[in-house]
Write an enzyme that holds these catalytic residues in place. Sequence first.
Site, PDB file in Angstrom:
ATOM      1  N   ASN A   9      73.532  78.934  46.620  1.00 42.67           N
ATOM      2  CA  ASN A   9      74.034  77.575  46.395  1.00 42.67           C
ATOM      3  C   ASN A   9      74.681  77.559  45.007  1.00 42.67           C
ATOM      4  O   ASN A   9      73.984  77.520  44.001  1.00 42.67           O
ATOM      5  CB  ASN A   9      72.875  76.572  46.479  1.00 42.67           C
ATOM      6  N   LYS A  11      76.329  75.262  43.690  1.00 49.67           N
ATOM      7  CA  LYS A  11      76.361  73.923  43.075  1.00 49.67           C
ATOM      8  C   LYS A  11      77.753  73.686  42.459  1.00 49.67           C
ATOM      9  O   LYS A  11      78.739  74.194  43.002  1.00 49.67           O
ATOM     10  CB  LYS A  11      75.218  73.760  42.067  1.00 49.67           C
ATOM     11  N   HIS A  97      69.853  68.059  49.639  1.00 46.93           N
ATOM     12  CA  HIS A  97      69.401  68.740  48.410  1.00 46.93           C
ATOM     13  C   HIS A  97      68.824  67.694  47.451  1.00 46.93           C
ATOM     14  O   HIS A  97      69.325  66.570  47.373  1.00 46.93           O
ATOM     15  CB  HIS A  97      70.578  69.480  47.758  1.00 46.93           C
ATOM     16  N   GLU A  99      69.142  67.298  44.416  1.00 46.14           N
ATOM     17  CA  GLU A  99      70.125  66.748  43.461  1.00 46.14           C
ATOM     18  C   GLU A  99      70.945  65.645  44.113  1.00 46.14           C
ATOM     19  O   GLU A  99      71.324  64.669  43.464  1.00 46.14           O
ATOM     20  CB  GLU A  99      71.014  67.894  42.924  1.00 46.14           C
ATOM     21  N   GLU A 169      62.174  73.188  48.728  1.00 44.64           N
ATOM     22  CA  GLU A 169      62.566  73.350  47.329  1.00 44.64           C
ATOM     23  C   GLU A 169      61.769  72.373  46.469  1.00 44.64           C
ATOM     24  O   GLU A 169      62.174  71.216  46.305  1.00 44.64           O
ATOM     25  CB  GLU A 169      64.056  73.060  47.146  1.00 44.64           C
ATOM     26  N   GLY A 175      65.817  75.183  38.828  1.00 40.85           N
ATOM     27  CA  GLY A 175      66.533  75.322  37.562  1.00 40.85           C
ATOM     28  C   GLY A 175      65.618  75.328  36.346  1.00 40.85           C
ATOM     29  O   GLY A 175      66.070  75.230  35.218  1.00 40.85           O
ATOM     30  N   SER A 215      64.151  78.531  41.475  1.00 41.80           N
ATOM     31  CA  SER A 215      64.015  79.678  40.565  1.00 41.80           C
ATOM     32  C   SER A 215      63.718  80.992  41.281  1.00 41.80           C
ATOM     33  O   SER A 215      62.932  81.803  40.795  1.00 41.80           O
ATOM     34  CB  SER A 215      62.971  79.385  39.481  1.00 41.80           C
ATOM     35  N   GLY A 237      70.830  79.333  40.395  1.00 44.27           N
ATOM     36  CA  GLY A 237      71.292  80.095  39.241  1.00 44.27           C
ATOM     37  C   GLY A 237      71.513  81.576  39.498  1.00 44.27           C
ATOM     38  O   GLY A 237      72.561  82.129  39.119  1.00 44.27           O
TER      39      GLY A 237
END
Length: 253
Positions: A9, A11, A97, A99, A169, A175, A215, A237
């Site tokens: 992902n 992002k 998600h 976010e 998640e 993150g 993570s 990430g």
Amino acid sequence: MRKQIAAANWKMNLTFHQGEKLLDNILKADIKMNPHQYTVFAVPFPYLLMTRSEVEEEANYYVAAQNCHHKKNGAYTGEVSAEMLHSLAVSYCIVGHSERREYFGETNAMLAEKINLCLQYFVTPIFCCGEPLAIRESGTQNQFVEAQLKESLFHLPAETMKDIVIAYEPIWAIGTGKTATTQQAQEMHAFIRSKLAGQYGPQLSEEISILYGGSVKANNAGELFACPDVDGGLVGGASLQADDFIQIMRALK
Ligand code: 13P
């Protein structure tokens, strides 16, 4: 065996050129997926076609959108529909998600609409669920995740439910560099599968892939993916670095 999936992902990261280069570097590693293994790249909308053409020659490599709108079409300036994704032969779409839930006010009910539209247009939803830190600390994470599943997914009949991918998640792990322990991940994944079994029967529950996200890194993917109910990862990430993501792909069962 259930599908084992390494999903990147991106992002809102990388320019078009950087994205192309990242894909080239990952593809250069020439990692062959076994028939039950999949790699999925969830990229920004403007990169969908480029990504699709980069991966279309590769067996079991797919492209995903990171979101779609909850209405079929119409006067929703700036939005992208599930039907548009289908028209670009996009195979997957991340739905819900954390976010999106947090910054764009997406509710379980809206996500149910997105799920329906994705399925209507043959785009496989990767449905995200997971609790914030305060819920984890209060010990009510199972109830929290169960409500997310019930309100966004459990209206589906078994024929379409089997096409869903779920990603657990925990928000406190996204993150933050703080990964759920393998025990925490396995416990929640087993809980999710037990709820799927309760709703749809044990056989169907065994067919649904449940990814872990939060993570996931090159150095912890192996132990997370080794958990019996963890079927791969949704990676933020670490999916932006070719070497890291390659190692994560290699860690699939
Ligand atoms: P990180 O891997 O950066 O924690 O992000 C996880 C995530 O949100 C994937 O969707």
